[in-house]
Design a protein around this motif. Structure first.
Motif, PDB file in Angstrom:
ATOM      1  N   ARG A   1       2.026  15.012  -1.036  1.00  0.00           N
ATOM      2  CA  ARG A   1       1.502  14.010  -0.923  1.00  0.00           C
ATOM      3  C   ARG A   1       0.136  13.833  -1.980  1.00  0.00           C
ATOM      4  O   ARG A   1      -0.531  12.997  -2.080  1.00  0.00           O
ATOM      5  N   GLU A   2       0.483  14.793  -3.004  1.00  0.00           N
ATOM      6  CA  GLU A   2      -0.496  14.477  -3.898  1.00  0.00           C
ATOM      7  C   GLU A   2      -0.014  13.983  -5.060  1.00  0.00           C
ATOM      8  O   GLU A   2      -0.545  13.009  -5.816  1.00  0.00           O
ATOM      9  N   ARG A   3       1.371  14.281  -5.477  1.00  0.00           N
ATOM     10  CA  ARG A   3       1.797  13.885  -6.843  1.00  0.00           C
ATOM     11  C   ARG A   3       3.284  13.188  -6.251  1.00  0.00           C
ATOM     12  O   ARG A   3       3.920  13.751  -5.778  1.00  0.00           O
TER      13      ARG A   3
ATOM     14  N   PRO B   1       1.733   4.952  -0.513  1.00  0.00           N
ATOM     15  CA  PRO B   1       0.969   6.312  -0.775  1.00  0.00           C
ATOM     16  C   PRO B   1       0.942   6.707  -1.888  1.00  0.00           C
ATOM     17  O   PRO B   1       1.803   6.473  -2.914  1.00  0.00           O
ATOM     18  N   GLU B   2      -0.312   7.667  -2.117  1.00  0.00           N
ATOM     19  CA  GLU B   2      -0.214   8.388  -3.551  1.00  0.00           C
ATOM     20  C   GLU B   2       0.700   9.079  -3.973  1.00  0.00           C
ATOM     21  O   GLU B   2       1.530   8.861  -4.978  1.00  0.00           O
TER      22      GLU B   2
ATOM     23  N   ARG C   1       6.673   8.777  -1.647  1.00  0.00           N
ATOM     24  CA  ARG C   1       6.726   7.557  -0.821  1.00  0.00           C
ATOM     25  C   ARG C   1       7.434   7.912   0.765  1.00  0.00           C
ATOM     26  O   ARG C   1       7.407   7.147   1.546  1.00  0.00           O
TER      27      ARG C   1
ATOM     28  N   HIS D   1       0.931  -1.121  -0.083  1.00  0.00           N
ATOM     29  CA  HIS D   1      -0.157   0.030   0.068  1.00  0.00           C
ATOM     30  C   HIS D   1       0.889   1.344   0.130  1.00  0.00           C
ATOM     31  O   HIS D   1       1.136   1.759   1.061  1.00  0.00           O
TER      32      HIS D   1
END
Lengths: 321, 336
Positions: free
Chosen positions: A301-303, A284-285, A288, A282
């Motif tokens: 955290r977005e890209r 993250p989006e 990392r 899992h």
């Protein structure tokens, strides 16, 4: 890079089960030129060992699968070769050394025969010639008792001697590339110093390229011409060793260097990296490393940041660099 | 008898620097047997005549390579292994011969943290039971207070108090080591023997645990015997450092002296062999030839003479004694 001996492009190795897909290696690119030492450094779960196994196509199926990428040895893609062609590459064009010489050597086969087997298989010489050559190879790696040792079994040797014997075997066919996965991790420091010294000497003498996989930044500082830093299945920073040590750009590389005690310096308090590596099932989006990074921003955290080249040969995967 | 808590907390304890633990000529030999009647044919001298004093509040680092006897020494201090010879004095009391209930009663004063937090925690016990068990076994706290104390301990070591309801497999290596430390702390010990306590951890996690150990030392006035093969880690945590080779201490000194001006050729070689994470450090590397001899057949004279670059005739015959050559710096070597 033009004169690359081995070039890895967009390598992805996943472990797939019904419940989850573990992206152990998730899009890795690097190359090694002749006569260079490339160190791949990372902590547990970074994907460094799976990367090295993937290069040799030794990933355990059926769960483990190389899902994409190219591994070009002098332009030939190892991932597209037949199993038969591949076995002509292993031990011949690419030599391998593993962490645990006790489990990598055959316990019921004499040292001389094990080294000889490589030569018989790849060089098509007689068993007798092979045994003579084995003695010579063991001498080259500094084993003085070579002529007795060819008749001995692995358990009769100490850890350091076994690792030397492994190196002798890996070098038997004068490979173009030596792939060493944590070759000194199981050894004591004085023995580690001997083995690293030996690897450096052999490399100078033969011009073999070396890929050295390790978790130990001390070993990297000692051996590397070029460095690849891995985190959570990806490269976060890569470049010439002096650049990486003098001007580390990725917050993870910097944190890693600050977190270890160093003999030459007095560090009152270590700068620990908070938290733990994210699970490979899992990710993250975004970036990392975001959850453990002291400089994290909204966009992290977005890209997922791209690996961008910021200096000559020095690439970094960070929005802030 | 819960003197331990009162002593450290009230400051009524002897002044800092008073000896907490003393080893006098400690030996631990393991017999080698052969044949069906298990005839004794030899012995492995794992620890061979080791003496030192640990002061209250001090951290003594013990470094050495595999087989040097550092772990066996830690086990002897904990009385997990009985010494073959020598005396062990804790807090002014000879505990060498102590057994049964008397030993158990004293165990609360000294606790151990092991290398592998996967093997040292019972997988079937909840974290709350793991940390609380010593308090119940030793009746060191009223039963109804145990859950609160467990919660407080878990927070002390940087875990969430709710962790007590979960099981070891739900935690990472670093978190498990925190649980092991919480358990060791549960009886308010004065001494903790840490045997390779951070060696199995990744470096980023290792730093967390080293910082935690430093904090706990301040908070609880702990003393540590910190056993490790990693020279940089030992330097970081210790006040004084003992270097072991083939069951013996070859050098013992305050860390500033030991790392700056090592006297024993083995210490020198060990330091020069440790790879530092720095470029452009030009250090003279002393490469030792060969391997460590077997502790079942230790060489005559100085145990290091077979690999020593500065070996002299006398080294082969006479065993050098550990003597103070510089103020505070003890070395066992004929060169001095």
């Amino acid at each position: 890079m033009g004169g690359a001996l081995l070039e890895v492009r967009d390598l992805k190795t996943y472990f797939v089960s019904k419940q989850s897909t573990v992206k152990a290696v998730d899009g890795v690119d690097f190359s090694v030129s002749q006569g260079r030492v490339l160190c791949i450094v990372g902590e547990s779960g970074s994907g460094k060992s799976v990367t090295s196994l993937s290069l040799m196509r030794l990933v355990q199926g059926p769960q483990g699968r190389i899902v994409s990428g190219e591994v070009l040895l002098e332009g030939r893609d190892l991932l597209r070769m037949s199993e038969r062609q591949m076995s002509d590459v292993r031990g011949n064009e690419i030599g391998m050394i593993f962490q645990e010489p006790m489990s990598a050597l055959n316990p019921v086969m004499k040292i001389g025969d094990q080294i000889g087997e490589v030569l018989v298989r790849h060089r098509h010489i007689s068993r007798r010639e092979a045994r003579e050559k084995a003695v010579e190879l063991l001498r080259n790696v500094g084993l003085a008792r070579a002529d007795e040792m060819v008749h001995e079994y692995p358990h009769q040797l100490s850890g350091g001697m076994r690792q030397r014997a492994m190196i002798a075997m890996a070098m038997a066919c004068q490979p173009k590339l030596l792939l060493a996965d944590e070759p000194t991790t199981a050894l004591d420091v004085t023995i580690q110093a001997q083995v690293l010294d030996l690897m450096r000497a052999l490399q100078k003498e033969t011009g073999t390229a070396i890929i050295l996989v390790t978790h130990d930044l001390g070993v990297v500082a000692e051996m590397a011409d070029d460095v690849v830093v891995m985190y959570a299945g990806q490269i976060v920073e890569s470049g010439p060793a002096d650049e990486i040590f003098d001007r580390p750009l990725h917050p993870y590389t910097r944190a890693l260097m600050d977190s270890i005690p160093v003999i030459e310096e007095e560090r009152e308090r270590l700068r620990a990296i908070p938290g733990t590596v994210p699970s490979a099932a899992h990710f993250p989006e975004g970036c990392r490393f975001a959850d453990r990074c002291s400089l994290v921003e909204g966009r992290c955290r977005e890209r997922l940041p791209e690996l961008r080249e910021l200096g000559p040969g020095h690439s970094v995967r960070c929005h802030l660099a | 008898m819960s003197l331990a808590i009162g002593e450290t907390a009230s400051g009524a304890a002897p002044a800092e620097g008073a000896p907490l633990l003393e080893l006098r000529g400690i030996k631990k030999y393991f017999p080698i047997t052969a044949g069906v009647i298990r005839r004794r044919v030899g012995e492995v001298r794992a620890v061979d005549d080791v003496s030192f004093t640990l002061r209250r509040g001090e951290t003594l680092g013990v470094v050495g390579e595999s087989g040097c006897g550092k772990s066996t020494m830690g086990r002897v201090i904990m009385r997990i292994a009985d010494p073959t010879d020598g005396r062990l004095i804790l807090d002014g009391r000879d505990i060498t011969q102590l057994r049964g209930g008397a030993l158990r009663g004293l165990r609360r004063k000294f606790q151990m943290v092991f290398q592998d937090p996967y093997a040292s925690l019972n997988p079937r016990m909840s974290v709350g039971s793991i940390v609380g068990e010593p308090m119940i076994v030793n009746a060191s706290a009223p039963r109804r207070e145990v859950p609160d104390r467990v919660a407080a301990l878990l927070e002390t070591v940087g875990l969430d108090a709710n962790a007590r309801l979960r099981y070891p497999h739900e935690f990472s290596g670093g978190q498990r080591q925190r649980i092991a430390i919480a358990r060791a702390l549960s009886l308010r010990p004065q001494l903790i023997v840490a045997d390779e306590a951070v060696s199995a951890l990744d470096v980023s996690i290792q730093a967390q645990i080293l910082n935690l150990l430093a904090d706990l030392r301040k908070e609880f006035g702990l003393s540590y015997v910190f056993i490790s093969h990693n020279l940089a880690v030992v330097k970081h945590v210790s006040d004084r450092v003992a270097v072991m080779y083939l069951g013996r201490i070859v050098e013992l000194a305050p860390k500033s002296l030991l790392y700056r001006t090592p006297l024993h050729p083995y210490t020198e070689a060990l330091l020069s062999a440790a790879p530092e994470p720095k470029r452009h450090v030009s250090r003279e590397r002393i490469l030792l030839s060969g391997d460590v001899p077997s502790p079942a057949k230790p060489p005559s004279g100085c145990p290091f003479h077979t690999r020593c670059p500065k070996v002299m005739d006398v080294c082969r015959e006479e065993r050098p004694l550990l003597q103070e050559r510089e103020p505070g710096q003890f070395v066992a070597c004929h060169l001095y």
